[in-house]
Motif scaffolding. Structure first.
Motif, PDB file in Angstrom:
ATOM      1  N   GLU A  66       0.846  -1.194   0.000  1.00 14.74           N
ATOM      2  CA  GLU A  66       0.000   0.000   0.000  1.00 14.74           C
ATOM      3  C   GLU A  66       0.877   1.236   0.000  1.00 14.74           C
ATOM      4  OE1 GLU A  66      -3.226   2.157   2.951  1.00 14.74           O
ATOM      5  OE2 GLU A  66      -2.700   0.067   3.256  1.00 14.74           O
ATOM      6  N   SER A 121       0.235   5.431   0.628  1.00 15.76           N
ATOM      7  CA  SER A 121      -0.767   6.442   0.971  1.00 15.76           C
ATOM      8  C   SER A 121      -0.748   7.575  -0.044  1.00 15.76           C
ATOM      9  CB  SER A 121      -0.508   6.977   2.378  1.00 15.76           C
ATOM     10  OG  SER A 121       0.672   7.743   2.400  1.00 15.76           O
ATOM     11  N   GLY A 122      -1.725   8.441   0.054  1.00 19.50           N
ATOM     12  CA  GLY A 122      -1.859   9.536  -0.908  1.00 19.50           C
ATOM     13  C   GLY A 122      -0.760  10.565  -0.846  1.00 19.50           C
ATOM     14  N   THR A 123      -0.057  10.683   0.280  1.00 21.07           N
ATOM     15  CA  THR A 123       1.008  11.675   0.398  1.00 21.07           C
ATOM     16  C   THR A 123       2.398  11.043   0.364  1.00 21.07           C
ATOM     17  OG1 THR A 123       0.924  11.556   2.807  1.00 21.07           O
ATOM     18  CG2 THR A 123      -0.447  13.239   1.736  1.00 21.07           C
TER      19      THR A 123
END
Length: 74
Positions: free
Chosen positions: A12, A14-16
């Motif tokens: 995974e 994350s968006g940042t």
């Protein structure tokens, strides 16, 4: 310099987050956080066996600013 990279497993992102494989001239974080965690908190892998004894995480931090991303917004 070119690099030889073996197998990579990504579960995974994350968006940042920033993920890079290979040469990079400039990477600019868009956010920052401070994380406190005890022993064995960030272990990753498929077949882990973690044995921790007594663990204490001290979170006293009197700094006002630890890191800044001023100028990295883009």
């Amino acid at each position: 310099m070119p690099a030889m990279v073996g197998a990579i497993k990504i579960n995974e992102i994350s968006g940042t987050a920033i993920f890079n494989v290979g040469d990079v001239y400039h990477m600019s974080p868009q956010s920052q956080t401070k994380t406190f965690a005890g022993a064995g908190s960030f272990n990753t892998g498929d077949y882990l066996q973690v044995n921790n004894g007594y663990s204490v995480t001290h979170t006293i931090d009197s700094d006002v600013i630890d890191s800044s991303n001023i100028g990295n917004q883009g």
